[in-house]
Design a protein around this motif. Structure first.
Motif, mmCIF file in Angstrom:
data_model
loop_
_atom_site.group_PDB
_atom_site.id
_atom_site.type_symbol
_atom_site.label_atom_id
_atom_site.label_comp_id
_atom_site.label_asym_id
_atom_site.label_seq_id
_atom_site.Cartn_x
_atom_site.Cartn_y
_atom_site.Cartn_z
ATOM 1 N N LEU B 275 0.836 -1.200 0.000
ATOM 2 C CA LEU B 275 0.000 0.000 0.000
ATOM 3 C C LEU B 275 0.875 1.256 0.000
ATOM 4 O O LEU B 275 0.520 2.265 -0.605
ATOM 5 N N PHE B 277 3.760 1.395 -1.450
ATOM 6 C CA PHE B 277 4.180 1.516 -2.851
ATOM 7 C C PHE B 277 3.111 2.244 -3.649
ATOM 8 O O PHE B 277 3.413 3.080 -4.494
ATOM 9 N N VAL B 278 1.865 1.889 -3.385
ATOM 10 C CA VAL B 278 0.767 2.569 -4.068
ATOM 11 C C VAL B 278 0.846 4.063 -3.788
ATOM 12 O O VAL B 278 0.767 4.896 -4.696
ATOM 13 N N VAL B 281 4.127 5.460 -5.738
ATOM 14 C CA VAL B 281 4.252 5.523 -7.198
ATOM 15 C C VAL B 281 2.924 5.509 -7.942
ATOM 16 O O VAL B 281 2.884 5.857 -9.118
ATOM 17 N N MET B 282 1.846 5.050 -7.317
ATOM 18 C CA MET B 282 0.629 4.848 -8.107
ATOM 19 C C MET B 282 -0.460 5.879 -7.874
ATOM 20 O O MET B 282 -1.256 6.156 -8.758
ATOM 21 N N ALA B 284 -0.635 8.972 -7.710
ATOM 22 C CA ALA B 284 -0.679 10.143 -8.592
ATOM 23 C C ALA B 284 -1.442 9.832 -9.874
ATOM 24 O O ALA B 284 -2.098 10.709 -10.439
ATOM 25 N N TYR B 285 -1.369 8.569 -10.334
ATOM 26 C CA TYR B 285 -2.058 8.207 -11.578
ATOM 27 C C TYR B 285 -3.575 8.275 -11.429
ATOM 28 O O TYR B 285 -4.288 8.468 -12.403
ATOM 29 N N PHE B 286 -4.050 8.064 -10.195
ATOM 30 C CA PHE B 286 -5.502 7.964 -10.016
ATOM 31 C C PHE B 286 -6.160 9.321 -9.819
ATOM 32 O O PHE B 286 -7.366 9.403 -9.679
#
Lengths: 439, 430
Positions: B275, B277-278, B281-282, B284-286
């Motif tokens: 989580l 890691f989410v 790195v992730m 921002a994409y959402f």
């Protein structure tokens, strides 16, 4: 005779959606569902747009490209030319390896400390309490990196084992060496082993040509290879256990019929142990010791510092939690149970084995499994010490090399989710089967 | 035959005798608790040996340590081969371990925030405290972050106004339409205020009346200050979220239940590090393009979601342990769902769940150390940074020992407090 008439039909009004309890729950649910779907759609749409703009739409093609990095601790063959998918599999196996090892030792530590904490001896129970409180009130990550630092800083270097009067020495009849590069232990080997067989040869048929023609088996042949020796031993062991079980059932029948129980211990032991020993002898089983050659040890199994640190720290930490579970489980059994058993004339050992433990087990089992799951999830902290578990391979180097954050992290979560859900499904089934049958 | 005729019956009581000296007092206690039989005696001796070994190694090491030195090398020169601690590293790097790179002339701000937090907790934790302190409790969630991050005062004011807006809308709608509509539209209005108007409001007011503190960037947060900040926000936010999730999971509404179960099981099935890691790195994409989102805030969101799932399971345990009669009695009194929850169900369920809730809090606080893996400078991150410094390269026990000690103090006192709370709330019936 009275006839039942239908109550006057009420016409549907809009306000009934809010005030009529028949419809209200529907209204609420539809609002919640719409809110959820809107939110999810918004997030996914954002992700789609952002990913398209960054030029990396979701594909899993990268998994089949060569990984280009090495993994030093592994259970199956792997090289830097292997694919990212294989790196992930190596990682998953490493996760499972440390999880299984950790669960075993944590259980042993936990049961021991839990029982000691219940001891009537004041000093022993205090010492166990200090262990439990000390271990579980400090973050597990700290234990992991501390153990790693101790291994790396304070353990002897391999060269200290050399010479006439070495400053460090090996343990257990010169078979185990603890160095600052890791622990070397003997490796089980077979002089006339049966070899390996490849599985799913069709995946890489070109690599298997020599094997199919009766020659050498290349490491890269097939998806993975299984050792026939190991399977043979496991099969013989399981067969032995099965026969022993039959023998115990026979003893139970005789006891039920006559009241006399034939002694089963020696027969059972013989049935399990002797065939296994025979197979080991047939395969030419021996232990290959690690030997110091040059600057390092050769032969045997090399367990890296990172594995040792992770394993020890997770076992000690989870052991403290398991100790509390064991203690609570035993304390949960009312005193009347052991008194009643004593009144029936059972001896102390049998009271424990036949009355207390089966009941305590029911209390202990569910939280114990959840500790095992915690340990498995905590093993993802491997990344802090560089042990290549699935977080280190898939979520670490593969992520950094391919730049595919979305795919790798989702896959990583999926792996852990599958492990967790499988274990809890099995646990629930077991629980249901062993639940108290209440009338 | 009367009593007097039998010659062997005593006519008067014997004086009480002292119990055998070996069975009373300290000696008796030692015999009963330490040396009752040979096996137990063996264990006692073994324990004594272990304790002796540990203390004999620890005490000279710890108390013979060096407090003033500028590097490990200097420490070793002072010690001249004696094996003792080099506490100088703690002495020299104490403020970094505590505050990270937070500007040292501004230490009063996190300190004040912590004091405010403690004052705010007093009326929550202890019953006898004056009720007026609740004003501090209400203000802290807004003032605390402002003290830490700085910036204009109007940001926390705007955030607080969101709640006021939401409440007013709820009252108006609940009065005019229905309670349920108010419950939906009130929060909606608050969210709209925060998204659309709060920023403009605070900009406007800051233009009119520029009151504020010097802003401090998130990346300067570090050390125990970061751990405490993450821990406290996580605890404060995950508790209500956990209650909602637990109620959702117990609900009869199929969709609500499915969503809650799915969320809880998903979060509980993955490790916290994934989580994080989410968050790293992730996330921002959402979000819409260009959304600047502070890393600490992202981590806070993930930690909160993570512990909310565990909290939900603990509270669900409390709800399940409550006898069905309580629910039925609440229904019989004519209370609606929320009234029943607030007045009858939750007070009892939460009481049952206290040990689990507190151990979730402890777990959360310990788990904040995981942020060091994604590169934030929490205490463990700082240990790594200090070890990487050439002056302190190779130092192990002192740093880890210090960090472990602080964590131990905090977590251990939390668990003791939960025991106190359990005893205080014990009403005798379960």
């Amino acid at each position: 005779m009275t006839t039942l008439t239908d109550p006057p039909k009420e016409s549907f009004r809009l306000s009934m959606l809010l005030y009529d309890s028949r419809y209200r729950s529907m209204t609420i649910q539809i609002i919640v569902l719409m809110g959820f779907m809107l939110g999810a759609a918004w997030l996914i749409n954002n992700a789609r747009i952002n990913l398209a703009e960054a030029g990396k739409p979701i594909t899993f093609g990268f998994l089949w490209e060569p990984s280009g990095y090495d993994i030093n601790q592994r259970l199956i063959d792997y090289s830097s030319r292997s694919t990212h998918a294989r790196a992930a599999v190596v990682g998953i196996l490493n996760t499972l390896l440390v999880a299984v090892m950790g669960c075993l030792t944590a259980t042993i530590i936990g049961v021991l400390i839990g029982v000691l904490r219940l001891s009537k001896n004041w000093m022993v129970s205090r010492l166990a309490a200090v262990y439990v409180e000390g271990l579980r009130n400090v973050p597990v990550l700290l234990w992991i990196v501390l153990t790693m630092a101790i291994m790396a800083e304070f353990m002897p270097q391999p060269r200290e084992f050399r010479g006439e009067n070495p400053s460090a020495r090996m343990y257990l009849f010169d078979s185990v060496a603890i160095t600052n590069r890791g622990v070397y232990i003997p490796e089980p080997k077979f002089t006339n082993g049966l070899g390996d067989i490849p599985v799913a040869m069709s995946l890489r048929p070109d690599q298997c040509e020599s094997y199919l023609e009766g020659g050498e088996l290349a490491d890269s042949c097939g998806l993975f290879q299984i050792s026939l020796d190991l399977w043979l031993i496991i099969a013989v062991l399981l067969a032995g256990i099965f026969v022993a079980k039959l023998n115990t059932m026979r003893a139970n029948r005789i006891q039920a019929a006559t009241g006399e129980r034939p002694n089963t211990l020696w027969v059972n032991l013989a049935v399990i142990v002797l065939p296994t020993l025979a197979v080991l002898w047939y395969l030419g089983f021996y232990l290959e010791r690690p030997v110091l050659k040059g600057f390092n040890f050769r032969g045997g199994i090399h367990m890296r510092n990172s594995l040792i640190a992770l394993w020890l720290a997770l076992s000690l930490y989870t052991g403290a939690f398991i100790a509390e579970i064991v203690r609570a489980g035993i304390l949960a059994i009312p005193k009347g149970q052991s008194e009643a058993a004593a009144a029936l004339g059972l001896r102390q050992g049998k009271i424990m084995r036949l009355v207390i433990l089966p009941q305590a087990w029911r209390v202990i089992f569910p939280p114990l499994i959840s500790q095992f799951l915690n340990l498995t999830k905590n093993s993802s902290l491997a990344i802090a010490v560089g042990y290549m578990d699935v977080t280190g391979t898939l979520g670490g180097i593969t992520l950094n090399q391919t730049g595919r954050e979305m795919e790798t992290v989702l896959l990583l979560m999926l792996v852990y989710l599958i492990i967790s859900l499988t274990v809890s499904a099995v646990m629930n089934a077991y629980n249901k089967r062993n639940a108290l049958k209440e009338r | 035959m009367s009593m007097q005729e039998t010659a062997y019956v005593r006519t008067e009581m014997l004086p009480e005798r002292e119990p055998p000296s070996l069975n009373t007092g300290p000696i008796g206690w030692i015999r009963a608790n330490l040396f009752p039989n040979w096996f137990s005696s063996l264990l006692t001796l073994a324990s004594l040996f272990i304790i002796y070994k540990l203390l004999a190694a620890f005490i000279p090491w710890a108390f013979g340590g060096v407090w003033n030195a500028s590097s490990l090398k200097e420490c070793r020169e002072i010690l001249q081969g004696v094996d003792a601690a080099c506490w100088a590293v703690i002495h020299e790097r104490f403020w970094q371990l505590m505050y990270g790179f937070y500007p040292d002339n501004l230490y009063w701000r996190p300190n004040l925030a912590l004091v405010m937090l403690i004052v705010a907790l007093v009326p929550v934790l202890f019953e006898g405290a004056p009720r007026k302190l609740l004003a501090v409790t209400i203000a802290t969630p807004f003032i605390g972050p402002w003290l830490l991050w700085g910036g204009t005062i109007w940001t926390p004011v705007a955030a607080a106004l969101g709640f006021v807006v939401g409440y007013i809308v709820y009252k108006l709608i609940a009065g005019a339409l229905s309670d349920l509509a108010g419950l939906v539209l009130g929060p909606l209005a608050a969210v709209l205020w925060w998204i659309l108007l709060a920023g403009r409001f605070s900009d406007l007011m800051a233009g009119i009346l520029p009151l504020g503190l010097q802003p401090v960037e998130s990346r300067k947060f570090g050390g125990f200050m970061l751990a405490v900040t993450l821990g406290i926000t996580g605890i404060a936010a995950s508790f209500p979220l956990g209650i909602i999730l637990a109620l959702g999971r117990q609900s009869h509404l199929v969709i609500v239940k499915t969503l809650s179960v799915g969320f809880i099981e998903f979060i509980r099935g993955v490790p916290l590090i994934t989580l994080l890691f989410v968050a790293q790195v992730m996330l921002a994409y959402f979000l819409p393009r260009g959304t600047q989102f502070d890393i600490i805030l992202r981590v806070m969101i993930m930690i909160t979601l993570f512990s909310a799932a565990y909290m939900a399971e603990v509270i669900r345990g409390g709800l399940a342990a409550l006898p069905k009669g309580q629910y039925e009695a609440a229904d019989a009194l004519g209370l609606n769902y929320w009234q029943a929850q607030r007045l009858i169900i939750m007070p009892q369920a939460l009481k049952i769940a206290i040990p689990g809730i507190v151990s979730t809090f402890i777990g959360l606080f310990k788990d904040t150390t995981l942020v060091s893996i994604i590169g934030l400078a929490d205490p463990l991150g700082w240990v790594k940074l200090i070890q990487a410094d050439a002056a302190w390269n190779g130092i192990v026990w002192e740093l880890y020992g210090f960090v472990a000690f602080v964590f131990f103090i905090v977590c251990f006192s939390m668990s003791r407090y939960s025991m106190y709370l359990e005893r205080k709330l014990e009403t005798g019936h379960k």
